[in-house]
Structure formats: C-alpha cells, structure tokens
Enzyme design. Sequence first.
Site, mmCIF file in Angstrom:
data_model
loop_
_atom_site.group_PDB
_atom_site.id
_atom_site.type_symbol
_atom_site.label_atom_id
_atom_site.label_comp_id
_atom_site.label_asym_id
_atom_site.label_seq_id
_atom_site.Cartn_x
_atom_site.Cartn_y
_atom_site.Cartn_z
ATOM 1 C CD1 TRP A 36 1.661 11.134 3.896
ATOM 2 C CD2 TRP A 36 1.896 8.985 3.259
ATOM 3 N NE1 TRP A 36 2.341 10.465 4.883
ATOM 4 C CE2 TRP A 36 2.514 9.152 4.515
ATOM 5 C CE3 TRP A 36 1.919 7.742 2.653
ATOM 6 C CZ2 TRP A 36 3.128 8.105 5.187
ATOM 7 C CZ3 TRP A 36 2.546 6.692 3.310
ATOM 8 C CH2 TRP A 36 3.136 6.869 4.559
ATOM 9 N N GLY A 37 -2.919 10.534 0.692
ATOM 10 C CA GLY A 37 -3.728 10.204 -0.484
ATOM 11 C C GLY A 37 -3.515 8.782 -0.978
ATOM 12 C CG ASP A 67 5.772 14.016 3.883
ATOM 13 O OD1 ASP A 67 4.583 13.647 3.955
ATOM 14 O OD2 ASP A 67 6.645 13.693 4.704
ATOM 15 C CG ASP A 99 2.475 9.694 9.116
ATOM 16 O OD1 ASP A 99 2.191 9.449 7.944
ATOM 17 O OD2 ASP A 99 3.367 10.507 9.447
HETATM 18 C C1 GLA Z 1 5.298 11.601 7.419
HETATM 19 C C2 GLA Z 1 4.262 12.711 7.412
HETATM 20 C C3 GLA Z 1 4.917 14.025 7.811
HETATM 21 C C4 GLA Z 1 5.539 13.880 9.196
HETATM 22 C C5 GLA Z 1 6.508 12.710 9.223
HETATM 23 C C6 GLA Z 1 6.981 12.388 10.634
HETATM 24 O O1 GLA Z 1 6.260 11.776 6.448
HETATM 25 O O2 GLA Z 1 3.659 12.829 6.141
HETATM 26 O O3 GLA Z 1 3.978 15.086 7.792
HETATM 27 O O4 GLA Z 1 4.513 13.706 10.138
HETATM 28 O O5 GLA Z 1 5.922 11.528 8.698
HETATM 29 O O6 GLA Z 1 7.879 11.329 10.662
#
Ligand code: GLA
Length: 373
Positions: free
Chosen positions: A161-162, A183, A126
Amino acid sequence: MIVKTPPMGWNTWNTFGINIDEKLIKESADALVQTGLADCGYNYLVMDDGWSEHKRDENNRLVPDHVKFPNGIAPVADYLHSKGLKLGMYSCCGYQTCAAYPASYEFEFVDAETFAEWGVDFLKYDYCYKPNNEPGQLLYRRMGTALANCGRDIVFSGCSWGADNTHEWIKSTGAHMWRSTGDIFDTWDSIKTLTKAQNPLFPYNGHGCFNDMDMLVVGMRGKGNVGFAGCTDVEYRTHFSIWALCGSPLMIGCDIRNMSPEIAAILKNKEVIAIDQDPAYNQVFRVTGDEDRFVWARLLANGDYAIGMVNLSDTPWRASFALSDMGINGTCKRKLDMKELWSGEETSSLEGYFMVDVAAHDCKLYRAKVVKI
Ligand code: GLA
C-alpha cells in the site's frame, strides 16, 4: 522473469471477499473467456485472501480450504491453463494475512515452492501483521528471492500500500508490480483519493515493476465486499481512463459473470487498453491543471501522445492545454490530430492549444498524432 507490460486480469477480493471456492473460480475463468475479456488481455485470475485452512500441515505447508477447494489448487490451475489463463494466489509477509489466515513470514521458501508445485503464475503479497522489528524491504526481498528460485515463473505483486516508503526499495525486491495506494472502495471519493495519491509517484513507475493503483471497481455498482455507495458509469469510465493513462495493472473486481453491456464496453475498449499496455511505458506527466481538474499525458511508442483531460470536480470544466506545456512550441510547426477514445470523435488542435468541455466527474481520453502544420 521480466514482465513487459502491466498485468491484466480479474481478482476475487472486491466482490467476493473471502467467499471464494472452486466453482466461483471456474465460472469466472469461463466468463473471462466467453465475454472476450481474455482476448483483450485479461488473462490472470487472482484468488485473493481466504483460500486456505487456518493451519499449516505437519510439513509446514499451506493447506487449501477443504470445503472451498476440495480438490486442492493444482486442478484449478490446470483448468485455467487449459483455457489459456494464468492463476494468481495471495499471501502476506506477516504472521497472518489481512483476513487472519496463515501467512508466509518465515515460511517464504516453502510457500514459494508450494505455489510453484501447484502451477501458480502470480503471487499477490500483502503487508498485514508484519513483525515490527522486521523491515518490510527485507521480508519482500526474502519472498522475491524465494520466488526467483522456485523453479517457475511467478509474477511477484507487492501489496504494501505504499507504506514505509515502498517506492524507495520495491525495485530491489524483484517485485514486478507494487501497490502504490491504499485499498480501493467502490465510491467516487475513493477513486479521487487514489488518483491524487498517484501524482507524486509517477517517477517511480517503470518497466518491469509497475505502479499498481489497486484493482478496478468498474461495474461493481455498490455490490460486494468493497461495494459501498457504488459509482455511475461515467465515473467508472473516468476511473478506467486514469488507470490506463497511468499504466496501472488492470485487475477487474466486479462479478464478470453478470456484466452489463455498458460495463463490458468500458473494460473491453481496446484503444484504451492499448494506452495502458503501450510498450514504451514512458512516464506519465502533468501538462497543466490542479488536483481536481488536470491534463496528464504520456508519449507512446509510435510517437503519439495519450492525453487525459480529467474533471474530478463537481462542476463542468472548460478544459484546455497549450501544446508548449508538452514541449511542442511554435518552433516545431506541429499540431495534434486527436481521437477521443470513448466517443471515437476526431478533431485537431489549433496551432498552439486545444480546448474542450468536460462534464463533472467525466474525462476525455485522447490518442493524439503529432502532425505537420
Ligand atoms: C489488503 C489488501 C487488499 C486485499 C485484502 C485481503 O487490504 O490491500 O487488496 O488483498 O488485504 O484481506
């Protein structure tokens, strides 16, 4: 390691958030096998955020939560492997994970070695709490290097997330898939938003490092961590069709221990999965349409086309496309024999075009054979 097709599996986050433990993981592993999902290719079980203690041990190693995983992670990995499944785990390139557990910043090599020792096969990585003065690409390269040298094949699943123009640098990090969107939530709006965000990123999708449109919400029906309003089964089918057409990794997010037959039928449609997993992995392209009503297509390894006619709008659409918009003009003397993969209905295009009605929020997904007229 080379990952030839988009990884498929199940991830804990969408339904369970940080409420995960050994019992849930083992029951979900059993469910993957018993429901036939594993036979369809869903073989990664990914434990997302919330699996660790809040402090590293005296050797700076991550420690599994003593209550959630009293036996540690290795026996869980063994259990999964004994069922032909693979274990995914989660960490983050910042000071802590998104849910505020210890993350791998400046512990990349020790963490990669720990995961390898436990028998982990996949790491979701992440982007939360990233130090401002450290470029994301350096931190991802550092973990990519650590994983590539940890002595075990571990899929590197980037999850930035890009952000920070991830598409420009992700393939330099050794990542095998990368989150090309923010997300997902279990709402129709979220599915639409992620779909629209994907269109400009088509060219960056490719062999060995797949655009990841985020985990599936199919079957959540408003329950769980990202549950919210929920979607209809038609909307879930459209969502699954788009992810497959784009060749996204397919990570299920609903509680697979309690799936309805309708939901299982969506997730287990082998002809749709075959589109997702097509070995040629050619780029999907827009044939015609706008943001809300569009025809997207992809040339498949055996010469067929996958064609999605998608209506994200709230009103019915008489959808059509000209074969010439796919490059197949009159000089080719070809038409398309089309099979719709949800209804099984078989039909042929006319010489130059194809037309069909698509209800609001619905989609027709075809496998089309190119035949002589
Ligand atoms: C981010 C990621 C999610 C998930 C959460 C966990 O938001 O994009 O897919 O893994 O963290 O906290």
